[in-house]
Design a protein around this motif. Structure first.
Motif, PDB file in Angstrom:
ATOM      1  N   GLU A  22      37.493-106.255  21.265  1.00 32.66           N
ATOM      2  CA  GLU A  22      37.051-106.246  19.875  1.00 32.66           C
ATOM      3  C   GLU A  22      38.168-105.822  18.938  1.00 32.66           C
ATOM      4  OE1 GLU A  22      33.446-104.034  19.424  1.00 32.66           O
ATOM      5  OE2 GLU A  22      32.422-105.213  20.948  1.00 32.66           O
ATOM      6  N   ARG A  23      39.145-105.100  19.491  1.00 29.32           N
ATOM      7  CA  ARG A  23      40.280-104.620  18.710  1.00 29.32           C
ATOM      8  C   ARG A  23      41.552-104.814  19.523  1.00 29.32           C
ATOM      9  NH1 ARG A  23      36.470-100.615  18.637  1.00 29.32           N
ATOM     10  NH2 ARG A  23      35.434-100.321  16.653  1.00 29.32           N
ATOM     11  N   GLN A  24      42.671-104.812  18.852  1.00 26.74           N
ATOM     12  CA  GLN A  24      43.956-104.897  19.523  1.00 26.74           C
ATOM     13  C   GLN A  24      44.131-103.649  20.383  1.00 26.74           C
ATOM     14  OE1 GLN A  24      47.242-105.182  16.849  1.00 26.74           O
ATOM     15  NE2 GLN A  24      48.700-105.590  18.467  1.00 26.74           N
ATOM     16  N   ASP A  25      44.702-103.804  21.554  1.00 25.03           N
ATOM     17  CA  ASP A  25      44.954-102.696  22.480  1.00 25.03           C
ATOM     18  C   ASP A  25      43.678-102.027  22.984  1.00 25.03           C
ATOM     19  OD1 ASP A  25      47.686-103.099  22.288  1.00 25.03           O
ATOM     20  OD2 ASP A  25      47.882-101.725  20.606  1.00 25.03           O
ATOM     21  N   GLU A  26      42.594-102.768  23.054  1.00 27.96           N
ATOM     22  CA  GLU A  26      41.335-102.226  23.556  1.00 27.96           C
ATOM     23  C   GLU A  26      40.597-103.332  24.282  1.00 27.96           C
ATOM     24  OE1 GLU A  26      37.434-101.007  21.198  1.00 27.96           O
ATOM     25  OE2 GLU A  26      39.071 -99.583  20.884  1.00 27.96           O
ATOM     26  N   ILE A  27      40.163-103.069  25.508  1.00 32.18           N
ATOM     27  CA  ILE A  27      39.379-104.063  26.248  1.00 32.18           C
ATOM     28  C   ILE A  27      38.115-103.412  26.785  1.00 32.18           C
ATOM     29  CG2 ILE A  27      41.317-105.530  26.917  1.00 32.18           C
ATOM     30  CD1 ILE A  27      41.190-104.236  29.705  1.00 32.18           C
ATOM     31  N   TYR A  28      37.119-104.237  27.008  1.00 32.50           N
ATOM     32  CA  TYR A  28      35.864-103.823  27.613  1.00 32.50           C
ATOM     33  C   TYR A  28      35.694-104.647  28.884  1.00 32.50           C
ATOM     34  CZ  TYR A  28      34.859-101.729  23.112  1.00 32.50           C
ATOM     35  OH  TYR A  28      34.914-100.972  21.967  1.00 32.50           O
ATOM     36  N   LEU A  29      35.466-103.962  29.992  1.00 33.46           N
ATOM     37  CA  LEU A  29      35.279-104.632  31.277  1.00 33.46           C
ATOM     38  C   LEU A  29      33.880-104.376  31.806  1.00 33.46           C
ATOM     39  CD1 LEU A  29      38.571-103.600  33.098  1.00 33.46           C
ATOM     40  CD2 LEU A  29      38.062-105.809  32.078  1.00 33.46           C
ATOM     41  N   TYR A  30      33.264-105.395  32.376  1.00 32.18           N
ATOM     42  CA  TYR A  30      32.024-105.226  33.110  1.00 32.18           C
ATOM     43  C   TYR A  30      32.417-105.302  34.579  1.00 32.18           C
ATOM     44  CZ  TYR A  30      27.413-105.801  35.028  1.00 32.18           C
ATOM     45  OH  TYR A  30      26.277-105.640  35.776  1.00 32.18           O
ATOM     46  N   ILE A  31      32.228-104.188  35.286  1.00 34.72           N
ATOM     47  CA  ILE A  31      32.650-104.066  36.678  1.00 34.72           C
ATOM     48  C   ILE A  31      31.417-104.089  37.569  1.00 34.72           C
ATOM     49  CG2 ILE A  31      33.893-102.624  38.342  1.00 34.72           C
ATOM     50  CD1 ILE A  31      35.656-103.617  36.040  1.00 34.72           C
ATOM     51  N   ASN A  32      31.431-104.945  38.569  1.00 32.09           N
ATOM     52  CA  ASN A  32      30.318-105.080  39.504  1.00 32.09           C
ATOM     53  C   ASN A  32      30.591-104.250  40.758  1.00 32.09           C
ATOM     54  OD1 ASN A  32      27.927-105.975  40.602  1.00 32.09           O
ATOM     55  ND2 ASN A  32      28.837-107.820  41.448  1.00 32.09           N
ATOM     56  N   ASP A  33      30.852-102.978  40.572  1.00 31.98           N
ATOM     57  CA  ASP A  33      31.137-102.086  41.698  1.00 31.98           C
ATOM     58  C   ASP A  33      31.070-100.662  41.172  1.00 31.98           C
ATOM     59  OD1 ASP A  33      32.209-100.610  43.814  1.00 31.98           O
ATOM     60  OD2 ASP A  33      33.718-102.102  44.280  1.00 31.98           O
ATOM     61  N   PRO A  34      30.315 -99.783  41.812  1.00 28.16           N
ATOM     62  CA  PRO A  34      30.248 -98.413  41.316  1.00 28.16           C
ATOM     63  C   PRO A  34      31.559 -97.644  41.484  1.00 28.16           C
ATOM     64  CG  PRO A  34      29.036 -98.600  43.366  1.00 28.16           C
ATOM     65  CD  PRO A  34      29.448 -99.985  42.959  1.00 28.16           C
ATOM     66  N   ASP A  35      32.429 -98.088  42.371  1.00 32.70           N
ATOM     67  CA  ASP A  35      33.702 -97.404  42.603  1.00 32.70           C
ATOM     68  C   ASP A  35      34.802 -98.118  41.827  1.00 32.70           C
ATOM     69  OD1 ASP A  35      35.856 -95.954  43.458  1.00 32.70           O
ATOM     70  OD2 ASP A  35      35.613 -96.425  45.570  1.00 32.70           O
ATOM     71  N   ILE A  36      35.133 -97.576  40.662  1.00 30.06           N
ATOM     72  CA  ILE A  36      36.113 -98.222  39.783  1.00 30.06           C
ATOM     73  C   ILE A  36      37.503 -97.615  39.908  1.00 30.06           C
ATOM     74  CG2 ILE A  36      34.330 -98.848  38.128  1.00 30.06           C
ATOM     75  CD1 ILE A  36      35.535 -96.579  36.332  1.00 30.06           C
ATOM     76  N   ARG A  37      37.679 -96.722  40.879  1.00 25.40           N
ATOM     77  CA  ARG A  37      38.947 -95.987  40.950  1.00 25.40           C
ATOM     78  C   ARG A  37      40.169 -96.891  41.048  1.00 25.40           C
ATOM     79  NH1 ARG A  37      37.301 -91.879  45.565  1.00 25.40           N
ATOM     80  NH2 ARG A  37      36.295 -93.807  46.215  1.00 25.40           N
ATOM     81  N   THR A  38      40.155 -97.916  41.900  1.00 23.28           N
ATOM     82  CA  THR A  38      41.356 -98.748  42.056  1.00 23.28           C
ATOM     83  C   THR A  38      41.665 -99.536  40.785  1.00 23.28           C
ATOM     84  OG1 THR A  38      40.066-100.512  43.101  1.00 23.28           O
ATOM     85  CG2 THR A  38      41.172 -98.952  44.561  1.00 23.28           C
ATOM     86  N   ILE A  39      40.627-100.006  40.112  1.00 20.90           N
ATOM     87  CA  ILE A  39      40.831-100.740  38.862  1.00 20.90           C
ATOM     88  C   ILE A  39      41.356 -99.794  37.781  1.00 20.90           C
ATOM     89  CG2 ILE A  39      39.696-102.062  37.036  1.00 20.90           C
ATOM     90  CD1 ILE A  39      37.739-103.051  39.241  1.00 20.90           C
TER      91      ILE A  39
END
Length: 66
Positions: A22-39
């Motif tokens: 929605e803004r420069q230098d900002e992203i929104y991710l929808y992750i299909n995994d409860p463990d987001i550590r590696t991402i």
């Protein structure tokens, strides 16, 4: 600059479901995994990204709401 959605999907597969900005230098991710550590570690290490998380659980059926 953040990576393209295709790059994240190549690296993490179906775990990354969607991405939008929605803004420069900002992203929104929808992750299909409860463990987001590696991402999260990848984004922080490669792009010095700051991590903000949001969690939601839909219990409307369980509570008979709606």
């Amino acid at each position: 600059m953040f990576p393209a959605f295709e790059i994240l999907q190549q690296k993490f597969g179906a775990r990354v479901q969607s991405m939008h900005a929605e803004r420069q230098d900002e992203i929104y991710l929808y992750i299909n995994d409860p463990d987001i550590r590696t991402i999260a570690e990848y984004l922080r290490a490669e792009f010095e990204a700051r991590l903000v998380t949001l969690f939601a659980e839909d219990r409307s059926e369980e509570r008979r709401v709606g």
